[in-house]
Scaffold this active site. Structure first.
Site, PDB file in Angstrom:
ATOM      1  CE  LYS A   1      -4.348  -1.987   1.244  1.00  0.00           C
ATOM      2  NZ  LYS A   1      -5.528  -2.053   2.132  1.00  0.00           N
TER       3      LYS A   1
ATOM      4  NE  ARG B   1      -7.369  -9.289   0.027  1.00  0.00           N
ATOM      5  CZ  ARG B   1      -7.161  -8.380  -0.931  1.00  0.00           C
ATOM      6  NH1 ARG B   1      -6.361  -7.340  -0.700  1.00  0.00           N
ATOM      7  NH2 ARG B   1      -7.770  -8.499  -2.109  1.00  0.00           N
TER       8      ARG B   1
END
Length: 330
Positions: A269, A304
């Site tokens: 991210k 994840r």
């Protein structure tokens, strides 16, 4: 209201945290408007400790007495990291083969990156069903906000629903999941993907997200979803600034108080790129692994990630070099 956050310690001889690989002997006590206080577990009422002491039941055949990996498989043209790379079924299957170390693969047909526009359910279904059917025999999750997509994916073999809206986008999602007695991951997000990064604000991001997830768990249970079928995700990057993300990651152990397994989705991210000087998402594996190991050290059960093989290797090395009480992780 008082919120408790367990503090694992390598030398602790206290109780096991959520039946996992860590022990804790102290808790951080959070209260709105007050400084955080540290207290030994011996000063905390047994009823208040119960969520931290209760082992988490397996979900979709995955045990939570060790860290687990959810591999990301986006079959979209526009996901932030790998959009367009795996939207062909053959490419998606090849990528799945490269993620053999994953406990479960999360198949997504709609990008929920910041600024992404939604797609019709029919389009989403057309993207994911050929991949789900081609991967028969693998443990699969479906990453969707739509009940009709979840239903189609489960009919094709998916065993878990990963809803980034925590069932707020589609009013039929709760009933669909309850009718199937399926597991669901409820993720916190502030706003929709189109608008969520437009000046997100919180009074106290850690406690606000916790309270929001309490409400979504209650809504799921009211709709007939069994609590032992629920995971939660604090939603890193979904309506959060970089400082919000870091606050959540530093205090992520607080979410053990919800009494359900925790999934963390921080892979590649933007804040990792900013802090790690990695403008390209594909270059953020090192930062992703660092975040993963820091979360494992707080007992976070599922991770994840895009880089499954590398994260699995990192977890294996952390395990054998004593990063936790190895006697608890069989």
């Amino acid at each position: 209201m008082r919120y408790l956050r367990p503090l694992p310690h390598p030398a602790a001889d206290g109780p096991r945290l959520a039946g996992g690989w860590l022990r804790f002997d102290r808790v951080a006590v959070h209260e709105r408007g007050h400084p955080v206080r540290i207290r030994p577990v011996t000063e905390i009422a047994e009823a208040d400790l119960e969520p931290f002491l209760t082992p988490r039941a397996p979900i979709a055949g995955i045990d939570f007495d060790r860290p687990s990996i959810m591999g990301i498989l986006n079959v979209t043209p526009d996901s932030f990291s790998d959009g367009g790379r795996f939207d062909d079924t053959a490419a998606a299957v090849a990528q799945a083969e490269a993620m053999q170390a994953a406990d479960i693969l999360d198949i997504g047909g709609e990008s929920t990156r910041p600024g992404a526009a939604g797609v019709e359910a029919e389009t989403e279904i057309a993207r994911i069903l050929p991949v789900i059917m081609a991967l028969a025999g693998r443990r699969l999750s479906v990453d969707t906000r739509k009940a009709s997509v979840a239903r189609a994916a489960m009919d094709a073999g998916a065993v878990l629903v990963n809803d980034v809206s925590a069932m707020t986008f589609d009013g039929d999602m709760a009933a669909t999941v309850a009718a199937a007695d399926a597991p669901i991951c409820l993720m916190h997000a502030q706003g929709s993907p189109e608008t969520m990064q437009a000046d997100p604000r919180y009074d106290d991001v850690l406690l606000d997200v916790y309270d929001a997830l309490v409400a979504r768990i209650a809504a799921a249970e009211a709709a007939g979803v069994r609590r032992n079928r629920i995971l939660i995700d604090p939603g890193i990057g979904f309506g959060k600034t970089m400082e919000h993300n870091l606050t959540l990651l530093r205090g992520i152990g607080l979410f053990h108080g919800l009494g359900v397994p925790i999934l963390l989705g921080a892979s590649r991210k933007g804040f990792i790129g900013t802090l790690g000087d990695a403008p390209r998402a594909a270059d953020r594996m090192g930062g992703t692994l660092a975040i993963t190991l820091a979360a494992v050290a707080q007992g976070i059960q599922m991770h994840r990630v895009h880089d499954v093989a590398q994260v699995a290797q990192g977890l294996a090395l952390w395990r054998v070099t004593g990063g936790y009480d190895g006697a608890l992780w069989n």
